[in-house]
Write a protein that holds these residues in place. Structure first.
Motif, mmCIF file in Angstrom:
data_model
loop_
_atom_site.group_PDB
_atom_site.id
_atom_site.type_symbol
_atom_site.label_atom_id
_atom_site.label_comp_id
_atom_site.label_asym_id
_atom_site.label_seq_id
_atom_site.Cartn_x
_atom_site.Cartn_y
_atom_site.Cartn_z
ATOM 1 N N THR A 231 -9.904 -3.458 4.300
ATOM 2 C CA THR A 231 -8.554 -2.906 4.284
ATOM 3 C C THR A 231 -8.550 -1.447 4.742
ATOM 4 O OG1 THR A 231 -8.839 -2.365 1.943
ATOM 5 C CG2 THR A 231 -7.718 -4.422 2.451
ATOM 6 N N ILE A 232 -7.424 -1.025 5.318
ATOM 7 C CA ILE A 232 -7.243 0.353 5.772
ATOM 8 C C ILE A 232 -6.050 0.940 5.028
ATOM 9 C CG2 ILE A 232 -6.716 1.826 7.768
ATOM 10 C CD1 ILE A 232 -7.896 -0.398 9.550
ATOM 11 N N ASN A 233 -6.214 2.123 4.488
ATOM 12 C CA ASN A 233 -5.127 2.801 3.779
ATOM 13 C C ASN A 233 -4.097 3.303 4.789
ATOM 14 O OD1 ASN A 233 -3.476 4.421 2.181
ATOM 15 N ND2 ASN A 233 -5.168 5.087 0.883
ATOM 16 N N THR A 234 -2.853 2.861 4.648
ATOM 17 C CA THR A 234 -1.808 3.247 5.611
ATOM 18 C C THR A 234 -1.553 4.754 5.610
ATOM 19 O OG1 THR A 234 -0.180 2.684 3.911
ATOM 20 C CG2 THR A 234 -0.596 1.029 5.617
ATOM 21 N N LYS A 235 -1.864 5.432 4.509
ATOM 22 C CA LYS A 235 -1.684 6.890 4.442
ATOM 23 C C LYS A 235 -2.628 7.613 5.405
ATOM 24 C CE LYS A 235 -0.219 6.869 -0.404
ATOM 25 N NZ LYS A 235 -0.609 7.247 -1.787
ATOM 26 N N ASP A 236 -3.715 6.924 5.793
ATOM 27 C CA ASP A 236 -4.709 7.536 6.692
ATOM 28 C C ASP A 236 -4.355 7.364 8.174
ATOM 29 O OD1 ASP A 236 -6.230 8.332 4.545
ATOM 30 O OD2 ASP A 236 -7.497 6.528 4.555
ATOM 31 N N HIS A 263 -6.687 6.951 13.292
ATOM 32 C CA HIS A 263 -7.197 6.948 11.921
ATOM 33 C C HIS A 263 -7.639 8.375 11.608
ATOM 34 C CE1 HIS A 263 -10.260 5.960 8.702
ATOM 35 N NE2 HIS A 263 -9.188 5.333 8.276
ATOM 36 N N LEU A 264 -6.835 9.087 10.812
ATOM 37 C CA LEU A 264 -7.019 10.522 10.605
ATOM 38 C C LEU A 264 -8.390 10.919 10.032
ATOM 39 C CD1 LEU A 264 -3.407 11.297 9.340
ATOM 40 C CD2 LEU A 264 -4.365 11.790 11.597
ATOM 41 N N PRO A 265 -8.944 10.190 9.037
ATOM 42 C CA PRO A 265 -10.243 10.615 8.489
ATOM 43 C C PRO A 265 -11.395 10.565 9.505
ATOM 44 C CG PRO A 265 -9.153 9.106 6.988
ATOM 45 C CD PRO A 265 -8.390 9.072 8.269
ATOM 46 N N THR A 266 -11.327 9.640 10.464
ATOM 47 C CA THR A 266 -12.444 9.474 11.424
ATOM 48 C C THR A 266 -12.098 9.908 12.850
ATOM 49 O OG1 THR A 266 -11.772 7.203 11.919
ATOM 50 C CG2 THR A 266 -13.389 7.502 10.130
#
Length: 382
Positions: A231-236, A263-266
């Protein structure tokens, strides 16, 4: 060093494999004895018993097959003595039994090998395919287009869906880059060995002097996990929309249907503008993003050879090749197993010849996994 594919008989002739199978039988018998006995907690804890029950469950079919093989081999030995009998009728009967016995032995040996090879956790997944032109300019782009078509043909050959996510054509009809989502039974398992640098040697259509050129393109095969398994967090996510554009900058349509997801974190990016619908483009971009992030996760967690995208793509150089398509010699050579097939035109259809190549790569991969398994077992025992 050239990789050598061994036959099933050659594998079973190895002492290390025979010792390993005996070890599995012994382990199974000991666990079964412990599970069936009335051991007190002092003798065996609940955790130990749970572990032993799991081993009994996992090893049951393997040990049953090992014992069936042992029985068949004894039958075969008895039958062979009858082949020397003076009675012609008895010899004829023994010959028929010998043929049946030999087939049963082959089937059981293959079954045992299949049971010994652990399944790659990504094998049941679908995949995202990426192709990128490498060294060789326009010729590399033309070849990239042919290889992308080959995989479309391979998907059709197996009854899989082939859904284009990105498609960046060159000026003369080749491909700079493209990606597709491929879905169907065993799609990732059969496609994963295609990852790497593919080299083509031929006289390009753009060559006026008739000289042979060497060009490259790269293939990445990314397992496509299900939403439940990854799963991917939509906030990211940062989702952008823009107007889809085609070659020469002409607008494909007048709505903001193209979707770009970051994808903001990566910092990983995926985009799609193939569909007129923004919703469908978003779905496709999410598929690609999920595959890229999952592949990164696998890189961090494991050093498995075919799960690492960096290894798959390499540097796109001429020397880092997994396969060469030599047009003057009408030959396709896979350098990992030193296997050559002729008839490039048929190979590029993505049908039986590509299947044959991939089956041999799967077989060699299984033999490598088995060798590692036996080596680990040997180190534990020493």
């Amino acid at each position: 060093m050239v990789a050598k594919l061994l036959s099933v008989d050659e594998l079973f002739a190895k002492r290390s494999l025979q010792e390993y199978l005996k070890k599995m039988e012994t382990e199974y018998s000991e666990c079964l004895r412990a599970v069936n006995s009335d051991m007190t907690e002092e003798q065996c804890s609940e955790d130990d018993l749970r572990t032993k029950r799991t081993k009994v469950s996992l090893l049951g079919l393997l040990v049953q097959s090992i014992r069936e093989l042992d029985t068949k081999q004894k039958e075969m030995a008895e039958t062979e003595t009858l082949l020397k009998d003076d009675d012609p009728a008895l010899r004829e009967l023994a010959e028929l039994e010998s043929e049946e016995c030999l087939q049963d032995i082959q089937d059981l040996r293959q079954k045992i090998l299949d049971l010994l090879i652990p399944e790659d956790e990504s094998d049941p997944f679908d995949l995202v395919l990426e192709v990128t032109a490498g060294v060789g300019g326009q010729e590399a782009m033309l070849f990239t287009d042919e290889v992308f078509d080959m995989y479309n043909g391979y998907a059709q050959h197996h009854g899989w869906s082939f859904d284009i996510l990105e498609h960046a054509p060159s000026e003369i009809g080749g491909l700079r880059h493209a990606s597709a989502s491929i879905s169907g039974p065993q799609s990732y398992k059969r496609m994963k060995f295609e990852a790497g640098v593919h080299r083509v040697q031929r006289v390009p259509k753009t060559e006026k002097q008739g000289r042979m050129h060497t060009s490259t393109m790269t293939v990445a095969v990314l397992p496509q996990p299900t939403e439940v398994s990854f799963t991917i967090n939509t906030k990211d996510l940062k989702i952008e929309t823009k107007r889809a554009s085609g070659a020469g900058g002409q607008h494909v349509n007048t709505t903001d249907s193209a979707v770009r997801i970051v994808h903001l974190p990566t910092g990983v990016v995926a985009e799609c503008q193939q569909e007129r619908s923004q919703i469908k483009n978003k779905e496709k971009a999410m598929k690609a993003l999920r595959a890229k992030l999952y592949s990164m996760k696998l890189e961090e967690e494991t050093s498995k050879r075919y799960d690492q995208r960096k290894i798959q793509i390499g540097t796109k150089g001429r020397s880092e090749k997994i396969r060469t398509y030599n047009f003057p010699q009408d030959r396709v050579t896979d350098h990992r197993i030193s296997m050559s097939l002729h008839d490039i035109k048929s190979f590029l259809l993505g049908e039986d010849l590509l299947d044959q190549m991939n089956s041999s790569l799967q077989e060699f991969s299984n033999q490598e996994t088995l060798a590692e398994l036996l080596e680990e077992s040997n180190q534990e025992g020493s």
